[in-house]
Design a protein around this motif. Structure first.
Motif, mmCIF file in Angstrom:
data_model
loop_
_atom_site.group_PDB
_atom_site.id
_atom_site.type_symbol
_atom_site.label_atom_id
_atom_site.label_comp_id
_atom_site.label_asym_id
_atom_site.label_seq_id
_atom_site.Cartn_x
_atom_site.Cartn_y
_atom_site.Cartn_z
ATOM 1 N N PHE A 155 0.845 -1.188 0.000
ATOM 2 C CA PHE A 155 0.000 0.000 0.000
ATOM 3 C C PHE A 155 0.882 1.239 0.000
ATOM 4 C CE2 PHE A 155 -2.120 3.450 2.236
ATOM 5 C CZ PHE A 155 -3.371 3.501 1.628
ATOM 6 N N GLN A 156 0.686 2.088 -0.997
ATOM 7 C CA GLN A 156 1.290 3.416 -1.079
ATOM 8 C C GLN A 156 2.794 3.430 -0.784
ATOM 9 O OE1 GLN A 156 -0.697 5.596 -2.322
ATOM 10 N NE2 GLN A 156 0.814 7.223 -2.473
ATOM 11 N N PRO A 157 3.607 2.916 -1.714
ATOM 12 C CA PRO A 157 5.055 2.993 -1.505
ATOM 13 C C PRO A 157 5.538 4.433 -1.592
ATOM 14 C CG PRO A 157 4.562 2.269 -3.732
ATOM 15 C CD PRO A 157 3.243 2.306 -3.006
ATOM 16 N N PRO A 158 6.701 4.729 -1.039
ATOM 17 C CA PRO A 158 7.254 6.077 -1.173
ATOM 18 C C PRO A 158 7.642 6.342 -2.619
ATOM 19 C CG PRO A 158 8.876 4.591 -0.233
ATOM 20 C CD PRO A 158 7.580 3.832 -0.275
ATOM 21 N N ARG A 159 7.766 7.603 -2.961
ATOM 22 C CA ARG A 159 8.184 7.980 -4.314
ATOM 23 C C ARG A 159 9.680 7.721 -4.435
ATOM 24 N NH1 ARG A 159 4.307 11.089 -6.807
ATOM 25 N NH2 ARG A 159 5.824 12.280 -8.047
ATOM 26 N N LEU A 203 -2.213 0.180 12.476
ATOM 27 C CA LEU A 203 -0.941 -0.461 12.183
ATOM 28 C C LEU A 203 0.236 0.374 12.663
ATOM 29 C CD1 LEU A 203 -1.907 -1.504 8.561
ATOM 30 C CD2 LEU A 203 -1.533 -3.095 10.446
ATOM 31 N N HIS A 204 1.408 -0.256 12.696
ATOM 32 C CA HIS A 204 2.621 0.453 13.080
ATOM 33 C C HIS A 204 2.973 1.542 12.063
ATOM 34 C CE1 HIS A 204 4.441 -2.845 15.907
ATOM 35 N NE2 HIS A 204 3.270 -2.397 16.315
ATOM 36 N N ARG A 205 3.878 2.420 12.452
ATOM 37 C CA ARG A 205 4.181 3.598 11.649
ATOM 38 C C ARG A 205 4.943 3.289 10.365
ATOM 39 N NH1 ARG A 205 6.286 8.576 15.096
ATOM 40 N NH2 ARG A 205 5.639 9.598 13.154
ATOM 41 N N ASP A 206 5.526 2.096 10.228
ATOM 42 C CA ASP A 206 6.229 1.793 8.993
ATOM 43 C C ASP A 206 5.297 1.212 7.926
ATOM 44 O OD1 ASP A 206 5.901 -0.483 10.506
ATOM 45 O OD2 ASP A 206 7.874 -1.325 10.073
ATOM 46 N N PHE A 207 3.995 1.266 8.179
ATOM 47 C CA PHE A 207 2.987 0.897 7.184
ATOM 48 C C PHE A 207 2.457 2.164 6.514
ATOM 49 C CE2 PHE A 207 3.166 -2.915 9.645
ATOM 50 C CZ PHE A 207 2.736 -3.940 8.828
ATOM 51 N N GLN A 211 0.819 5.916 7.919
ATOM 52 C CA GLN A 211 1.384 7.199 7.499
ATOM 53 C C GLN A 211 0.302 8.108 6.919
ATOM 54 O OE1 GLN A 211 4.591 5.917 4.925
ATOM 55 N NE2 GLN A 211 5.458 4.662 6.585
ATOM 56 N N HIS A 212 -0.656 7.541 6.188
ATOM 57 C CA HIS A 212 -1.779 8.326 5.680
ATOM 58 C C HIS A 212 -2.658 8.823 6.824
ATOM 59 C CE1 HIS A 212 -0.918 7.645 1.522
ATOM 60 N NE2 HIS A 212 -2.100 8.086 1.131
ATOM 61 N N ILE A 213 -2.875 7.964 7.804
ATOM 62 C CA ILE A 213 -3.705 8.347 8.948
ATOM 63 C C ILE A 213 -3.063 9.510 9.701
ATOM 64 C CG2 ILE A 213 -4.599 7.568 11.176
ATOM 65 C CD1 ILE A 213 -4.837 4.753 9.888
ATOM 66 N N GLY A 276 -4.759 6.861 -1.117
ATOM 67 C CA GLY A 276 -3.818 5.746 -1.101
ATOM 68 C C GLY A 276 -4.060 4.787 -2.261
ATOM 69 N N ARG A 277 -2.992 4.133 -2.700
ATOM 70 C CA ARG A 277 -3.096 3.201 -3.809
ATOM 71 C C ARG A 277 -2.305 1.925 -3.487
ATOM 72 N NH1 ARG A 277 -4.973 5.948 -8.337
ATOM 73 N NH2 ARG A 277 -4.414 4.183 -9.668
#
Length: 318
Positions: A155-159, A203-207, A211-213, A276-277
């Motif tokens: 879900f939503q990888p970094p650029r 979920l944990h912050r590395d998800f 990060q979107h939340i 998110g994608r």
């Protein structure tokens, strides 16, 4: 430059050179090659002229490579390895019978894979071994970028220009609750403030979901208290099904509870939670082995009805 080097280096003389290294002497190489030692020595001399430097030096009763000779030997071995890999890949294209695939995915994709692409692939190719690992967004990216996994689903990888996205589709973050929960009775898209009176799980912050939340919390000026923080989508679903509270997540495939209660997914008002994608990725520039390429094509075919992005797009750096 490499093409010029290939033009200058005669394949036959390089074969003699490598045999000298393997045998430890010109005489030993000549015996293996069935040649006169002087002919082997002359061939090595011509090769040294082509390279413009000494390739061998005497050591006792034999010879050892110079620094330049070590470089040439490494080059020849690498060329041989690449040739063997090419021939093996060409052979495997005709028949995907052997090989190994490493997949790394968010936990939410495991059930989907085992009901669709991966199930069909394993049934059709019993000689192919597969390692399916579960990880967070950050872990999936790391495994793909460092080429420890062939295919990633997340879900939503970094650029990141090192990632190649073969497919993506929207995956909104929703509030998951039992149908009997008070939030399910509001009948409208929810604000984060609506969740404050209730216990929550995330979920944990590395998800990417989390990060979107957190970005949405900043935009709405709300800090959600979290009773359960986890790396497991399954744990989120069980938290909700136990009637403990809500979970902020993408949709979860959780069956009805024994008492017939169902989990419902409530839409959120903030557009950040709809941006998110889901992506299917590989390492940009990496040529996948035939078995992994075939499985990737099967995954893309199963996703195709909901595909939005073009196949093969690099994810640009942020």
């Amino acid at each position: 430059m490499l093409n010029a080097m290939d033009d200058r280096l005669d394949a036959r003389r390089m074969r003699y050179f490598m045999q000298v290294l393997d045998s430890g002497s010109v005489r030993g190489a000549a015996e293996v090659l069935g040649m006169d030692p002087s002919a082997v020595s002359r061939a090595i001399g011509v090769l040294e002229e082509e390279c413009g430097t000494r390739l061998l030096e005497r050591r006792g009763r034999g010879v050892v490579p110079t620094d330049a000779g070590e470089l040439l030997a490494t080059y020849v071995r690498r060329q041989h390895t690449q040739k063997q890999q090419l021939l093996a890949q060409l052979d495997d294209i005709q028949k995907v019978e052997r090989g190994h695939i490493d997949i790394v995915a968010g936990e939410g994709f495991v059930d989907w894979l085992m009901r669709h692409s991966l199930q069909r692939f394993l049934a059709a190719h019993p000689g192919i071994t597969v390692d399916l690992s579960v990880g967070s967004t950050d872990a999936v990216v790391r495994e793909i970028v460092e080429e420890r996994a062939h295919i990633g689903m997340l879900f939503q990888p970094p650029r990141d220009e090192r990632l190649r996205s073969h497919h993506s589709h929207p995956e909104p973050i929703l509030t998951l609750v039992l149908q009997t929960h008070p939030l399910a009775q509001l009948g409208r898209p929810l604000r984060l403030a609506d969740l404050l009176p209730y216990r929550g799980a995330t979920l944990h912050r590395d998800f990417g979901v989390r990060q979107h939340i957190e970005a949405t919390e900043i935009s709405e000026g709300v800090r959600l208290p979290t009773q359960l923080s986890t790396t497991s989508f399954h744990a989120l679903g069980q938290f909700v099904m136990a009637g403990l509270g809500y979970a902020l997540s993408a949709r979860l495939p959780v069956p009805a509870a024994p008492d017939g209660s169902r989990m419902v997914a409530l839409p959120m008002r903030n557009p950040l939670l709809s941006q998110g994608r889901v992506h299917v990725v590989s390492r940009h520039g990496r040529v996948l082995p035939p078995a992994a390429s075939l499985l990737l094509r099967m995954i893309l075919e199963d996703f195709r009805p909901s595909a939005i992005n073009a196949v093969g797009v690099a994810i640009p750096p942020g």
